[in-house]
Design a protein around this motif. Sequence first.
Motif, PDB file in Angstrom:
ATOM      1  N   UNK A   1       0.859  -1.184   0.000  1.00  0.00           N
ATOM      2  CA  UNK A   1       0.000   0.000   0.000  1.00  0.00           C
ATOM      3  C   UNK A   1       0.895   1.232   0.000  1.00  0.00           C
ATOM      4  N   UNK A   2       0.715   2.092  -1.004  1.00  0.00           N
ATOM      5  CA  UNK A   2       1.483   3.331  -1.109  1.00  0.00           C
ATOM      6  C   UNK A   2       0.544   4.493  -0.817  1.00  0.00           C
ATOM      7  N   UNK A   3       0.888   5.300   0.158  1.00  0.00           N
ATOM      8  CA  UNK A   3       0.003   6.396   0.565  1.00  0.00           C
ATOM      9  C   UNK A   3       0.041   7.539  -0.438  1.00  0.00           C
ATOM     10  N   UNK A   4      -1.121   8.153  -0.657  1.00  0.00           N
ATOM     11  CA  UNK A   4      -1.196   9.438  -1.357  1.00  0.00           C
ATOM     12  C   UNK A   4      -1.353  10.509  -0.278  1.00  0.00           C
ATOM     13  N   UNK A   5      -0.387  11.384  -0.170  1.00  0.00           N
ATOM     14  CA  UNK A   5      -0.334  12.340   0.936  1.00  0.00           C
ATOM     15  C   UNK A   5      -0.973  13.674   0.556  1.00  0.00           C
ATOM     16  N   UNK A   6      -1.732  14.289   1.453  1.00  0.00           N
ATOM     17  CA  UNK A   6      -2.243  15.636   1.178  1.00  0.00           C
ATOM     18  C   UNK A   6      -1.091  16.596   0.907  1.00  0.00           C
ATOM     19  N   UNK A   7      -1.142  17.261  -0.242  1.00  0.00           N
ATOM     20  CA  UNK A   7      -0.128  18.227  -0.658  1.00  0.00           C
ATOM     21  C   UNK A   7       1.259  17.595  -0.790  1.00  0.00           C
ATOM     22  N   UNK A   8       1.314  16.274  -0.827  1.00  0.00           N
ATOM     23  CA  UNK A   8       2.589  15.591  -0.976  1.00  0.00           C
ATOM     24  C   UNK A   8       3.484  15.679   0.236  1.00  0.00           C
ATOM     25  N   UNK A   9       2.901  15.866   1.412  1.00  0.00           N
ATOM     26  CA  UNK A   9       3.676  16.022   2.651  1.00  0.00           C
ATOM     27  C   UNK A   9       3.328  14.873   3.592  1.00  0.00           C
ATOM     28  N   UNK A  10       4.314  14.068   3.932  1.00  0.00           N
ATOM     29  CA  UNK A  10       4.067  12.874   4.742  1.00  0.00           C
ATOM     30  C   UNK A  10       3.495  13.210   6.111  1.00  0.00           C
ATOM     31  N   UNK A  11       3.883  14.341   6.677  1.00  0.00           N
ATOM     32  CA  UNK A  11       3.385  14.705   8.004  1.00  0.00           C
ATOM     33  C   UNK A  11       1.882  14.979   8.001  1.00  0.00           C
ATOM     34  N   UNK A  12       1.304  15.180   6.814  1.00  0.00           N
ATOM     35  CA  UNK A  12      -0.143  15.357   6.697  1.00  0.00           C
ATOM     36  C   UNK A  12      -0.860  14.028   6.451  1.00  0.00           C
ATOM     37  N   UNK A  13      -0.096  12.941   6.446  1.00  0.00           N
ATOM     38  CA  UNK A  13      -0.681  11.622   6.208  1.00  0.00           C
ATOM     39  C   UNK A  13      -0.291  10.645   7.310  1.00  0.00           C
ATOM     40  N   UNK A  14      -0.156  11.146   8.528  1.00  0.00           N
ATOM     41  CA  UNK A  14       0.258  10.275   9.631  1.00  0.00           C
ATOM     42  C   UNK A  14      -0.791   9.219   9.960  1.00  0.00           C
ATOM     43  N   UNK A  15      -2.044   9.461   9.591  1.00  0.00           N
ATOM     44  CA  UNK A  15      -3.086   8.471   9.849  1.00  0.00           C
ATOM     45  C   UNK A  15      -3.269   7.475   8.722  1.00  0.00           C
ATOM     46  N   UNK A  16      -2.467   7.594   7.665  1.00  0.00           N
ATOM     47  CA  UNK A  16      -2.645   6.731   6.499  1.00  0.00           C
ATOM     48  C   UNK A  16      -2.366   5.264   6.814  1.00  0.00           C
ATOM     49  N   UNK A  17      -1.449   5.011   7.729  1.00  0.00           N
ATOM     50  CA  UNK A  17      -1.144   3.619   8.065  1.00  0.00           C
ATOM     51  C   UNK A  17      -2.348   2.951   8.721  1.00  0.00           C
ATOM     52  N   UNK A  18      -3.041   3.662   9.593  1.00  0.00           N
ATOM     53  CA  UNK A  18      -4.250   3.098  10.202  1.00  0.00           C
ATOM     54  C   UNK A  18      -5.286   2.784   9.130  1.00  0.00           C
ATOM     55  N   UNK A  19      -5.361   3.652   8.111  1.00  0.00           N
ATOM     56  CA  UNK A  19      -6.289   3.386   7.020  1.00  0.00           C
ATOM     57  C   UNK A  19      -5.917   2.143   6.248  1.00  0.00           C
ATOM     58  N   UNK A  20      -4.614   1.923   6.059  1.00  0.00           N
ATOM     59  CA  UNK A  20      -4.154   0.725   5.357  1.00  0.00           C
ATOM     60  C   UNK A  20      -4.454  -0.527   6.167  1.00  0.00           C
ATOM     61  N   UNK A  21      -4.275  -0.440   7.465  1.00  0.00           N
ATOM     62  CA  UNK A  21      -4.601  -1.579   8.320  1.00  0.00           C
ATOM     63  C   UNK A  21      -6.077  -1.945   8.203  1.00  0.00           C
ATOM     64  N   UNK A  22      -6.921  -0.926   8.166  1.00  0.00           N
ATOM     65  CA  UNK A  22      -8.351  -1.175   8.025  1.00  0.00           C
ATOM     66  C   UNK A  22      -8.681  -1.751   6.653  1.00  0.00           C
ATOM     67  N   UNK A  23      -7.942  -1.328   5.631  1.00  0.00           N
ATOM     68  CA  UNK A  23      -8.161  -1.792   4.271  1.00  0.00           C
ATOM     69  C   UNK A  23      -7.754  -3.254   4.104  1.00  0.00           C
ATOM     70  N   UNK A  24      -6.724  -3.679   4.849  1.00  0.00           N
ATOM     71  CA  UNK A  24      -6.217  -5.046   4.755  1.00  0.00           C
ATOM     72  C   UNK A  24      -6.279  -5.721   6.124  1.00  0.00           C
ATOM     73  N   UNK A  25      -7.464  -6.032   6.605  1.00  0.00           N
ATOM     74  CA  UNK A  25      -7.590  -6.607   7.954  1.00  0.00           C
ATOM     75  C   UNK A  25      -6.990  -7.995   8.085  1.00  0.00           C
ATOM     76  N   UNK A  26      -6.760  -8.676   6.959  1.00  0.00           N
ATOM     77  CA  UNK A  26      -6.207 -10.034   7.018  1.00  0.00           C
ATOM     78  C   UNK A  26      -4.688 -10.054   7.143  1.00  0.00           C
ATOM     79  N   UNK A  27      -4.051  -8.907   7.020  1.00  0.00           N
ATOM     80  CA  UNK A  27      -2.589  -8.862   7.161  1.00  0.00           C
ATOM     81  C   UNK A  27      -2.200  -9.280   8.574  1.00  0.00           C
ATOM     82  N   UNK A  28      -1.236 -10.176   8.683  1.00  0.00           N
ATOM     83  CA  UNK A  28      -0.825 -10.687   9.990  1.00  0.00           C
ATOM     84  C   UNK A  28       0.307  -9.872  10.597  1.00  0.00           C
ATOM     85  N   UNK A  29       1.055  -9.187   9.747  1.00  0.00           N
ATOM     86  CA  UNK A  29       2.170  -8.370  10.210  1.00  0.00           C
ATOM     87  C   UNK A  29       2.455  -7.328   9.136  1.00  0.00           C
ATOM     88  N   UNK A  30       3.134  -6.247   9.538  1.00  0.00           N
ATOM     89  CA  UNK A  30       3.388  -5.143   8.614  1.00  0.00           C
ATOM     90  C   UNK A  30       4.859  -4.756   8.587  1.00  0.00           C
TER      91      UNK A  30
END
Length: 325
Positions: free
Chosen positions: A167-196
């Motif tokens: 999963x590759x995040x698309x960041x608001x304005x291309x700034x990673x600090x504005x996408x700190x919650x993106x990992x939680x979104x990825x976890x929700x998107x892939x609930x079957x993942x056993x480890x990250x």
Amino acid sequence: MTVEAQRPAWLTWTVRVVAAGGVAVVAWACLTAGEAVAHGHPAYAVLLGLTVLGCALVLWRSVRPRPAHRGWRGVLDVVLVVAGIGWIAAMAWCRPYVAVEPALAAMVSDAEVTVTESATRVELAPAENTDRNVDGTAVFFQPGAKVDARAYAAVLRPLAEAGHPVVIAKQPLGIAFLATGAFDGARAQLPDAERWVVGGHSLGGVVASTAADDGDPDGPEAGAAPVVGLLLYASYPAGDVSGSLTAEVESISASRDGLSTPDDIEASRANLPDDSSFTVVDGAAHAFFADYGPQPGDGTPTISHDEARTQISAVSRRFVDRLSP
């Protein structure tokens, strides 16, 4: 009969020039990076649209006679002009680096990898008709500042081919600090993942380091799939995580990097666990960790981009494979 004083001509023309400049910046961003704007996080496109509307309104109002403002209101007029210049400069600075080949070709689904794209992420998943889609180790990746998320498709696709959803995040304005919650979104998107494994390029790696440090299964995210690996591309943590980070670390850097310099990477050893692995791609530059063209301030590479990408992908794949039972 008193004649009301009009706004000074110099201020009127300054306002018009600034507003016209704003429209020009939006046109420039769309003409030179339209694909990245269209495929990026919608925040930048929305702000570009608001910029055009705001500038058009200012230009329309500037042709109507307006009284001169004195005292604090006159100062406010000047402050607003300066603020407008700052806003337009920010819109110009946020123009993304556009993904180029072979990243664009890697964004096409085939018999091995299924590519899906949304407003906030790109996902590279092992195709369902292969025997490599059973691995429980997923990868979450934060792009570098202002870099089109699609630019990482070619370098990360081999991980998906090996059975690891990416999963590759698309960041608001291309700034990673504005996408700190993106990992939680990825976890929700892939609930079957056993480890990250979380990773990132440049500024994205800084934010990924924080996500990895917070990803202790006994910590605030208790019950969530644990973070077992941190994959850094020309990057390093913002602070000392050597005593708190439980994930294994692979730091891949470039000997000709002019932004995350070899000295920076060497200094980062003290802030990472002692067993962290460091790989240097000899002759590579900062922009070789994705496909988006040259970057200002970068060093001069002495190997081909294709050769560097192959090495980076191979080290990344070995690292993620090793963390899979």
